[in-house]
Design an enzyme around this catalytic site. Structure first.
Site, PDB file in Angstrom:
ATOM      1  N   LYS A 152      -5.023 -19.259   5.481  1.00  0.00           N
ATOM      2  CA  LYS A 152      -4.101 -18.449   6.539  1.00  0.00           C
ATOM      3  C   LYS A 152      -4.894 -17.241   6.734  1.00  0.00           C
ATOM      4  O   LYS A 152      -4.937 -16.569   5.862  1.00  0.00           O
ATOM      5  CB  LYS A 152      -2.946 -18.101   5.887  1.00  0.00           C
ATOM      6  CG  LYS A 152      -1.870 -17.323   6.947  1.00  0.00           C
ATOM      7  CD  LYS A 152      -0.419 -17.276   6.308  1.00  0.00           C
ATOM      8  CE  LYS A 152       0.242 -16.321   7.214  1.00  0.00           C
ATOM      9  NZ  LYS A 152      -0.057 -15.007   7.274  1.00  0.00           N
ATOM     10  N   LYS A 173       1.271 -17.496  -0.042  1.00  0.00           N
ATOM     11  CA  LYS A 173       0.719 -16.205  -0.051  1.00  0.00           C
ATOM     12  C   LYS A 173       0.018 -16.231  -1.324  1.00  0.00           C
ATOM     13  O   LYS A 173       0.637 -16.648  -2.355  1.00  0.00           O
ATOM     14  CB  LYS A 173       1.595 -15.157   0.139  1.00  0.00           C
ATOM     15  CG  LYS A 173       2.277 -15.007   1.327  1.00  0.00           C
ATOM     16  CD  LYS A 173       1.329 -14.648   2.118  1.00  0.00           C
ATOM     17  CE  LYS A 173       1.722 -14.278   3.609  1.00  0.00           C
ATOM     18  NZ  LYS A 173       1.994 -12.830   3.914  1.00  0.00           N
TER      19      LYS A 173
HETATM   20  S1  IVH Z   1       0.813 -21.890  12.447  1.00  0.00           S
HETATM   21  C1  IVH Z   1       5.103 -21.954  14.011  1.00  0.00           C
HETATM   22  N1  IVH Z   1      -1.355 -22.134  11.210  1.00  0.00           N
HETATM   23  O1  IVH Z   1       0.221 -17.057  10.470  1.00  0.00           O
HETATM   24  C2  IVH Z   1       3.826 -21.989  13.518  1.00  0.00           C
HETATM   25  N2  IVH Z   1      -0.463 -20.104  11.678  1.00  0.00           N
HETATM   26  O2  IVH Z   1       3.339 -16.148  10.047  1.00  0.00           O
HETATM   27  C3  IVH Z   1       3.199 -20.654  13.314  1.00  0.00           C
HETATM   28  N3  IVH Z   1      -1.746 -18.058  10.877  1.00  0.00           N
HETATM   29  O3  IVH Z   1       1.456 -15.803  13.738  1.00  0.00           O
HETATM   30  C4  IVH Z   1       1.732 -20.643  13.355  1.00  0.00           C
HETATM   31  N4  IVH Z   1      -3.425 -19.299   9.969  1.00  0.00           N
HETATM   32  O4  IVH Z   1      -0.889 -15.405  13.126  1.00  0.00           O
HETATM   33  C5  IVH Z   1      -0.404 -21.019  11.650  1.00  0.00           C
HETATM   34  N5  IVH Z   1      -3.364 -22.329  10.008  1.00  0.00           N
HETATM   35  C6  IVH Z   1      -2.408 -21.594  10.782  1.00  0.00           C
HETATM   36  C7  IVH Z   1      -2.596 -20.123  10.420  1.00  0.00           C
HETATM   37  C8  IVH Z   1      -1.535 -19.313  11.006  1.00  0.00           C
HETATM   38  C9  IVH Z   1      -3.018 -18.074  10.214  1.00  0.00           C
HETATM   39  C10 IVH Z   1      -0.941 -16.975  11.162  1.00  0.00           C
HETATM   40  C11 IVH Z   1      -0.474 -16.868  12.606  1.00  0.00           C
HETATM   41  C12 IVH Z   1       0.784 -16.548  12.604  1.00  0.00           C
HETATM   42  C13 IVH Z   1       1.171 -16.367  11.197  1.00  0.00           C
HETATM   43  C14 IVH Z   1       2.704 -17.072  10.978  1.00  0.00           C
END
Ligand code: IVH
Length: 670
Positions: free
Chosen positions: A117, A307
């Site tokens: 993430k 996290k």
């Molecule tokens: S999936 C509904 N994949 O995390 C699916 N998000 O709290 C949501 N993020 O706003 C997104 N890496 O900015 C997804 N591999 C990843 C991610 C990712 C970072 C961030 C993104 C999103 C937040 C979700």
């Protein structure tokens, strides 16, 4: 003028500009108008022209001292950009899986797509016939800012895709970020790499964005119709084939144990990565299963962010103050000597509640360990007793509300059979000052009335100036007076006016959430709104005290009913809603008139096969039917699973209600 005086004047202006940059970029809460900002900038540039010895890395003459614009065009996302719920430990992950099994009513095996993430900001890219036609920021998840030209400056984002498999119409989503090394060169301007990416991307002037090395990693889609791709991991591979960068550490894992082991390993090595990562995202790999699981109000049921553990530091408590929340909860907050934890300066830490203070014996003057994780409020972990002053005294928690002096109580929880740890002010309404301010802050918030020109700080300011006492006062503001206030210009006043006026049209469920009844969150507000359809109906239920009628709604129980009763018993609460309903245009809930089950009511008894109650309910609602929770004349069909409650079946028979097996019910739906 002496050189030292010129320098002093110049530094003062630079500091002023930096403060306003911060307000805009980091807090998204500018306190001056565009014009006022321009004047400060011009003064700096004029001085630099006149006195060549003046220089600062923060000057607008450098690459970063630009003026951000508030005026991007907005665009509604075709598919919402949701956030993820968080897990911090193995228990959270086990619960995540448990909820999935409950929803599916079955324990099954599945794979996870595991993805780092990255701590940047998300963006959505719309491609039509292989061409990048639009790029947007996440915004509030429903509507984003159109930042196409800025996104085009990022080398990782393809402008044109010729692969014959590339879908004709698709939104590609991913993270925009800045590498740690590149951030080092900019660190005087931004608190962390994430803010740097966000600030740079939202530059009005594209050539300024171009100067900063931004990166893009793709990880999901928004709008997209495809029958061929069956797995998230296959989608990631396709992204790579189409020319996008994907994360080189993506992985497929199966069990919670595997996830936890990988997390541990990854966490220890994360400092070696070129970019900031704040956790791992786990997504159920099967897209079909994702579709079945669907979403809750804010996040998918099929994904979670795990996290990394918190950063921590020691500091000293200088005072303990008591905050009063919207629902009257008294929260003790430790004021501490400012300390840098993981790049953020922390000067307050929550102490949660009275019991926590007693349990950890936390006192003013103590040296304590403070932990901070992601966006969560920092908290006190423990006291360093060796450093305690021998004369220190136990902290005495106040028995009366520090805001209005009312009695406070710890409520008895009928489910846990225990008294709550949280002490609450018994005043439910607007006559407790702090509660009133918090209620107004909730009213204007994003998920509620969404009045973005009116931030939390502005509410506090307007309260102090006696401009507002109740939510309805927002619609009767003295704009002349406001435009003369410090920090307000014509532009910011007209923005405020605009966003207040925009909020006059509101759907009934949002309105119900906005008035801030305890235990009536977004989901419950939706349920109540769907059941009563209009504010008029709802208020007539309330004025006739027909609260128990709401027990018919699946999902509304005693807790919500007694909270509704308590709320409306307060005359001020009641009159606020009456007033607002004359000022606002609260729209009735439109019925979905297309479904096969329109106007049909259902109830379940007994265990269903291969489908949970929640999924069955959502299936009925998707087809315009409704689910009730008591047998009465309004009920049309009773659906019987395994081991039904006999009394319900008998009652239904007596009332001539049709009884269906699960199979028969599914046949109604084809
Ligand atoms: S999936 C509904 N994949 O995390 C699916 N998000 O709290 C949501 N993020 O706003 C997104 N890496 O900015 C997804 N591999 C990843 C991610 C990712 C970072 C961030 C993104 C999103 C937040 C979700």
């Amino acid at each position: 003028m002496k050189e030292s005086e010129i320098r002093k004047n110049y530094t003062k202006l630079i500091n002023k500009l930096t403060k306003h940059n911060k307000n805009y970029f980091e807090k998204s809460a500018p306190t001056i108008s565009d014009r006022e900002y321009d004047i400060i900038k011009k003064e700096i540039l004029d001085l630099e022209k006149k006195f060549l010895f003046l220089k600062s890395p923060l000057s607008p003459s450098g690459s970063l001292g630009y003026k951000p614009s508030k005026n991007f065009i907005k665009s509604k996302h075709r598919v919402k950009m949701l956030s993820l719920s968080n897990a911090f430990n193995i228990v959270d992950l086990e619960n995540f899986e448990k909820k999935i099994f409950n929803y599916l009513n079955k324990k099954i095996e599945f794979e996870y797509s595991v993805e780092p993430k990255i701590d940047g900001i998300s963006a959505s890219l719309t491609y039509k016939n292989g061409l990048l036609v639009m790029g947007t920021s996440r915004g509030d998840g429903t509507t984003g800012e159109v930042i196409t030209e800025n996104l085009r400056t990022i080398k990782d984002i393809p402008q044109k895709i010729t692969d014959k498999d590339f879908p004709k119409d698709i939104d590609i989503r991913g993270e925009v970020f800045i590498k740690k090394n590149d951030f080092n060169a900019l660190k005087y301007n931004f608190a962390n790499p994430r803010n740097a990416a966000s600030g740079t991307l939202r530059q009005k002037n594209t050539s300024e964005t171009k100067k900063i090395p931004l990166n893009f990693i793709a990880y999901t889609y928004g709008y997209f119709i495809d029958e061929k791709i069956k797995k998230q991991s296959d989608f990631l591979n396709s992204l790579k084939r189409w020319g996008f960068k994907i994360n080189e550490n993506n992985k497929i894992l199966k069990t919670v144990k595997d996830l936890v082991n990988f997390h541990k390993k990854f966490e220890n090595n994360r400092f070696d990565l070129e970019y900031d990562v704040d956790g791992l995202v786990y997504k159920i790999n099967s897209l079909e299963l994702q579709k079945r699981l669907g979403f809750t109000a804010n996040s998918p049921r099929w994904a979670i962010a795990h996290k990394f553990s918190a950063d921590s530091a020691y500091s000293q408590i200088t005072n303990i103050s008591i905050q009063v929340g919207r629902t009257g909860a008294l929260t003790p907050v430790a004021r501490i000597k400012p300390v840098n934890i993981g790049g953020v300066v922390v000067s307050n830490a929550t102490l949660h509640n009275e019991d926590e203070i007693i349990r950890k014996d936390i006192r003013i003057g103590d040296t304590v360990k403070i932990e901070r994780a992601g966006d969560v409020i920092p908290h006190v972990v423990h006291v360093d007793l060796k450093k305690r002053n021998k004369k220190s005294k136990k902290f005495i928690f106040p028995e009366n509300c520090p805001s209005c002096g009312s009695e406070t109580v710890k409520e008895f929880n009928r489910v846990t059979k225990k008294h709550d740890a949280v002490r609450r002010c018994t005043n439910e309404g607007y006559d407790c000052e702090k509660i009133a301010i918090e209620k107004i802050k909730h009213f204007i918030s994003k998920e509620a009335m969404n009045i973005d020109g009116l931030g939390k700080k502005v509410v506090e300011n307007f309260w102090d100036l006696k401009l507002i006492r109740f939510p309805q006062d927002i619609y009767n503001l003295d704009y002349d007076k406001i435009s003369k206030l410090d920090g307000w210009g014509n532009l910011s006043v007209s923005n405020l006016k605009y966003s207040i006026n925009q909020s006059r049209n509101v759907s009934f469920d949002r309105f119900l959430y906005a008035i801030g009844i305890r235990h009536i969150g977004i989901e419950n507000a939706k349920l109540l709104a769907e059941y009563t359809k209009s504010i008029k109906n709802f208020m007539s239920f309330i004025s006739q005290k027909k609260f128990n009628e709401f027990l018919n709604i699946d999902g509304i129980g005693d807790t919500q009913i007694s909270s509704l009763k308590k709320f409306f018993n307060n005359k001020l609460n009641y009159s606020v809603i009456k007033k607002l309903s004359t000022i606002l245009n609260v729209s009735d809930l439109k019925e979905n008139k297309n479904g096969k089950l329109l106007n049909k009511t259902f109830m379940f008894t007994g265990k269903l096969l291969d489908i949970s109650r929640a999924e069955a309910k959502s299936l009925i609602e998707k087809n315009s039917g409704s689910v009730v929770s008591t047998v009465n004349k309004k009920l049309e069909y009773l659906i019987i699973g395994e081991k039904p409650t006999n009394r319900k079946v008998e009652q239904a028979k007596e009332l001539g209600i049709q009884i269906l097996s699960q199979k028969e019910w599914l046949r109604l739906l084809d």
